[in-house]
Motif scaffolding. Structure first.
Motif, short mmCIF file in Angstrom:
data_model
loop_
_atom_site.label_atom_id
_atom_site.label_comp_id
_atom_site.label_asym_id
_atom_site.label_seq_id
_atom_site.Cartn_x
_atom_site.Cartn_y
_atom_site.Cartn_z
N THR A 1 52.60 38.94 52.87
CA THR A 1 52.20 39.40 51.53
C THR A 1 53.33 40.24 50.93
OG1 THR A 1 49.96 39.56 52.38
CG2 THR A 1 50.36 40.54 50.23
N LEU B 1 47.17 39.78 41.84
CA LEU B 1 46.94 38.44 42.38
C LEU B 1 47.30 38.41 43.87
CD1 LEU B 1 46.07 35.83 40.93
CD2 LEU B 1 48.45 35.08 41.10
N ALA B 2 48.42 39.03 44.22
CA ALA B 2 48.86 39.04 45.61
C ALA B 2 47.84 39.78 46.49
CB ALA B 2 50.22 39.69 45.72
N ALA C 1 44.83 37.59 46.88
CA ALA C 1 45.12 36.47 47.79
C ALA C 1 45.14 36.96 49.23
CB ALA C 1 46.45 35.84 47.42
N SER D 1 44.07 30.58 50.43
CA SER D 1 43.47 31.64 49.63
C SER D 1 43.85 31.48 48.16
CB SER D 1 43.93 32.98 50.19
OG SER D 1 43.81 33.98 49.24
N PHE D 2 45.11 31.12 47.92
CA PHE D 2 45.57 30.89 46.54
C PHE D 2 44.80 29.75 45.90
CE2 PHE D 2 49.48 33.49 46.91
CZ PHE D 2 49.40 34.09 45.67
N ALA E 1 42.39 29.93 42.78
CA ALA E 1 42.63 29.12 41.58
C ALA E 1 41.35 28.42 41.17
CB ALA E 1 43.73 28.11 41.87
#
Ligand SMILES: [Zn+2]
Lengths: 664, 297
Positions: free
Chosen positions: B133, B182-183, B186, B209-210, B214
């Motif tokens: 991350t 967002l990070a 995620a 996870s992304f 989405a």
């Protein structure tokens, strides 16, 4: 060690202040009006050039004939990398002239009234540093000397390329701040002026960290700019003429000033205000128009304050200039009747930066504008005096602990920050503040000339009291406005005033103080070294009545019922010796104040009784003291502040960890 | 399941696991105390503290500055403690999230053994995820700054006002916050998906996870924002309370300390509740018995 004679106050009061009489119908001359300039100049906004014609009349005020003239050609400081300014800037300031941003001034002709062309006789000289490539000081030998009391009139034609904004002058887009732009004659100092022992020119090269010095006079200037440009300048606008080529010529007249600066930009928003007879014009960037009240209000406050505590502002106009974005190098600079400020959009009301810079630059109208000290040689006399009054005005308007920033519980005052500027130096004792401006060790010019001088004056005020200080400053201003005093002239005023008001409290004069803080570089640091409290075993047996008295030594707080003896030791860690007050508090709430002359390295005070706290300079009247943490000792050490901050730190660390946990 | 339903469920689940919240709070307190006590020792240097008296009443720039200046060397030592403890705490938080998720996922009442078991099971995976991350966020931030700097420089050179520059900086800062947000999301969902599927590859979990985010962006963002708003409300409440209490006497210092610790405990509660929300949200969006998208390697 320097010593100065004590000049009786009465003698100072009678110093003749006769200046040359004014012409009929004109207001009386306030200054000696050594120079008279009539300048026509045209600004080419596309090429960023000035084309000018200057008629100068210079009067010889000395008692000997003068063989030559010397001129400041200061735009040449930005001519190439070999100028003294650029050489010094490499080590002292991060200045980078981008290619194409150079500036210079070319002299096309220099004629006497009789038509004699002197241009070929002109040579550049380098009196300060021997840099033969510097072109900022020009020497003009005259065919015939100017007799004592006589005058010489010259006509000069010049063309100047303005630099991209650098060191207070130049252009940025369509913004022009035009300072040090014309051939300006230096100061001929007759014997007895300042430090001159014989008549000589005082005409310094342009340096990286210094400012200026020139003679008082009258300026009549015609400024021609393209239509649509808004103009501000030193002095009073006397006329405006629209020319056939769409340009506009503005006519300005300024009397009893020693410089002339001007500005032009099509974007300015002009906001005006008045204070008594003074018209205040603020030329602001459109995005800062909402801050007009902050600038104008501060100027009005400063006018009122200095009028009350120093002397009157005699001019009818004052112009405040807000430089364009990208022209920050022009910000925060003083010229007679005109100064530049600085601000940013969204500046919070609690950050009083616009107020600070307005007040600072306005104070320069007094200490630089009217009391025209030599800024090259004695920068402390303009910057330091200005800083001193800036802190006084700011602190009186907005509170000593909140004048500069008051934002979400975080606050500090202007004097606090000024002191830190000095005490926070790596070596506050690196040089005396009387060092010539261009000779300060790197990084020390600002902290010493501004910060330390302001603290020297604040400490003087702490010693002699505000009332005596105000008398000193009023006297100094009254005696030296529109003249060129030097450090010893100020000291002489102090030496004359203080004994009259304070008697013999500080001795016959204050030289002992100035020798240490002006001409010496020593630091000031007092401390409470220790508090020793001992239980005393009462005397036993059959005692005579008088021996049952307290055994307090030199202490004045004897007779304590508890059987304790305390010794408070105070010390002087720095070289500067000043009288200080020592406040001693006992466990029963009594407080004793001692006066220590501060001459020795240490002093002891003994008391019968239990001392719980001792502090040197409890009223913080000696802001020159570089460390206030060692000024106080308590027995036992207090736990409150320690825990308060430990708890605060714990909480913020916990939150930082939680935040880190959230993002990790 | 609806967002209010998930929130209600997560609150109940967290409430059922108060000891878990207290464990997290305790870890936080323990680590922060090391720094606070180091700071206390630094301030209470014999002889100095007497001058700091006025600081108890009000902020005093002069004293604070002189104090910091005279203790320069001690401060740099203190900074090293702060840095070390912060890094340690970040790592420990990553590890402890395994214990939290395992406890919540099991549905069984909290037990220290199960919590520590969860921590141990996922420790190395979550530490790898932390590094991953960090790298992804760092690269994204560098890319963003690299794009923003020339734009800001151009804005600065070509305008006569600083306003476009301020707007540019604000836009870049907002974009940076969005990237971070967002990070963070995620990373959180990667942990949830890992615990649910016992996934081994953290890169794959992060990618999945992304994809999951989405597909379910609005629901996931709504949960994050609501919990963030709850934190903000809590902070406002804290500021209001402590605004009434100036720390100018011993008892008031104690009182503020108690209020602060209650606040920190509540924040720990919200942290666990967010994990619970994310777990429930994943369950409700990923079909029935198991997460088919995630392939263990
Ligand atoms: Zn200044």
């Amino acid at each position: 060690m320097r010593t100065f004679a004590v000049v009786p106050l009465a003698a100072l009061m009678t110093v003749p202040l006769s200046f040359s009489p004014a012409r009929p119908g004109q207001p009386p001359a306030l200054s000696d009006r050594v120079v008279q300039y009539a300048i026509d100049v045209t600004l080419e906004t596309r090429e960023k050039t000035l084309s000018g014609s200057e008629r100068l009349t210079w009067r010889n005020t000395s008692s000997e004939p003068v063989q030559e003239l010397q001129f400041h050609m200061y735009l040449n400081a930005f001519k190439n990398t070999e100028s003294t300014f650029m050489r010094e800037s490499r080590t002292r300031r991060s200045v980078a002239v981008r290619e194409g941003g150079w500036g210079w001034i070319d002299l096309h002709s220099l004629r006497l009234e009789n038509g004699t062309e002197l241009k070929e006789r002109c040579t550049f000289i380098c009196p300060d540093d021997g840099n033969a490539k510097d072109r900022t000081v020009m020497r003009v030998p005259l065919p015939a000397p100017v007799p004592p009391g006589g005058s010489v009139a010259l006509t000069l034609k010049f063309r100047a390329q303005l630099p991209r904004i650098i060191a207070r002058t130049g252009y940025s887009g369509d913004f022009f701040m035009v300072g040090q732009w014309f051939p300006k004659v230096g100061v001929y100092e007759p014997a007895g002026t300042r430090y001159a022992t014989k008549g000589e020119w005082n005409c310094h090269q342009f340096h990286a960290s210094t400012e200026f010095y020139a003679d008082f006079g009258v300026y009549d200037v015609n400024l021609t700019v393209p239509g649509g440009f808004i103009v501000g300048a030193t002095g009073e606008r006397r006329g405006e003429r629209r020319n056939s080529d769409t340009t506009v010529t503005y006519t300005y007249h300024a009397a009893d000033v020693h410089d002339f600066a001007w500005t032009a930009s099509p974007l300015y928003v002009e906001v005006t205000d008045t204070w008594r007879q003074v018209s205040i014009h603020a030329l602001l960037q459109p995005q800062h128009a909402g801050q007009a009240r902050r600038f104008l209000g501060s100027a009005r406050e400063a006018l009122g304050y200095l009028d009350a505590w120093v002397g009157p502002y005699p001019y009818a106009d004052l112009t405040i200039v807000d430089p364009a974005w990208g022209a920050e190098e022009a910000a925060g600079m003083e010229y007679p009747q005109l100064f530049t400020v600085e601000t940013f959009s969204l500046m919070p009301l609690g950050i009083r930066f616009p107020e600070l810079v307005t007040i600072h630059e306005f104070v320069h109208q007094y200490f630089q504008g009217m009391v025209a000290t030599n800024e090259f040689e004695e920068a402390w006399m303009d910057e330091g005096f200005t800083q001193y009054y800036e802190t006084r005005i700011m602190d009186s308007l907005y509170g000593a602990k909140t004048s500069l920033a008051d934002f979400f519980g975080f606050h500090f005052g202007d004097r606090e920050l000024t002191r830190i500027e000095y005490t926070g130096m790596n070596d506050p004792g690196i040089a005396p503040i009387t060092t010539p401006g261009w000779k300060f060790p790197a990084g020390s010019y600002g902290p010493l000339t501004y910060g330390k001088t302001a603290m020297v004056l604040s400490t003087l005020e702490g010693l002699i009291g505000r009332a005596a200080m105000d008398t000193v400053m009023k006297t100094y201003f009254r005696l030296w406005k529109f003249r060129h005093p030097c450090g010893k002239d100020f000291v002489a005023v102090v030496n004359a005033v203080v004994p009259v008001i304070c008697g013999n409290r500080f001795g016959p004069d204050m030289n002992w103080y100035f020798d240490q803080v002006l001409y010496g570089a020593g630091i000031c640091d007092f401390e409470v070294t220790s508090i020793a409290v001992n239980r005393v075993t009462p005397a036993g047996g059959m005692l005579e009545a008088d021996t049952a008295q307290s055994h307090a030594g030199e202490g004045k707080a004897g007779g304590s019922p508890e059987m304790f003896e305390s010794v408070v030791t105070v010390g002087r860690r720095g070289d500067v010796r000043l009288p200080v007050v020592v406040a001693v508090m006992f466990d029963d709430g009594r407080e004793v104040r001692e006066e220590w002359d501060g001459r020795g390295r240490t002093a002891e005070f003994r008391y019968g009784g239990k001392v719980v706290r001792a502090g040197v300079d409890p009223g913080r009247k000696i802001p020159l003291d570089v460390n206030l943490i060692n000024n106080v000792r308590t027995v036992p050490p207090p736990v409150g502040p320690v825990w308060k901050y430990a708890v605060k730190v714990l909480f913020w660390i916990q939150n930082m960890f939680l935040f880190a946990a959230t993002i990790a | 399941m609806t967002t209010p339903g998930i929130l209600r469920g997560a609150f109940r689940e967290t409430y059922r696991n108060i000891p878990l919240v207290t464990t997290l709070y305790g870890m936080n307190l323990l680590f922060a105390s090391v720094i606070a006590m180091a700071f206390r020792a630094f301030v209470a240097n014999p002889g100095n503290a007497g001058a700091l008296g006025p600081l108890l009443k009000d902020f005093d720039m002069t004293l604070l500055y002189d104090f910091l200046r005279t203790r320069g060397e001690a401060i740099s030592a203190l900074w090293q403690v702060v840095l070390f403890m912060t890094l340690l705490s970040v790592a420990l938080n990553a590890v402890s999230s395994g214990g939290v998720l395992a406890t919540l996922e099991s549905g069984a009442p909290y037990s220290l053994r199960a919590f520590l078991g969860g921590c141990g099971t996922f420790a190395f995976r979550f530490l790898r995820l932390l590094v991953l991350t960090g790298i992804v966020t760092g690269l994204a931030a560098i890319a963003l700054v690299a794009c923003a700097m020339p734009v800001l420089w151009w804005l600065s050179r070509n305008h006569t006002s600083e306003i476009p520059v301020i707007e540019g900086i604000a836009a870049a800062a907002l974009a940076l916050v969005l990237v971070l947000f967002l990070a963070v999301m995620a990373s959180d969902y990667a942990r949830v998906l890992t615990v649910r599927a016992d996934s081994r590859s953290m890169a794959r979990a992060f990618g999945t996870s992304f994809v999951f985010l989405a597909k379910n962006a609005w629901g996931a963002i709504a949960l994050q924002v609501i919990v963030a708003l709850l934190t903000v409300c809590l902070f406002a409440l804290y500021l209001g309370l402590t605004g009434l209490l100036e720390m100018n006497s011993g008892p008031k210092v104690v009182l503020v300390f108690i209020v602060q610790q209650v606040f920190v405990w509540c924040r720990s509660f919200l942290r666990v509740m967010l994990f619970s929300c994310e777990l429930a949200f994943t369950c409700s969006r990923v079909s029935g018995s198991g997460p088919t998208e995630i392939v263990s390697t």
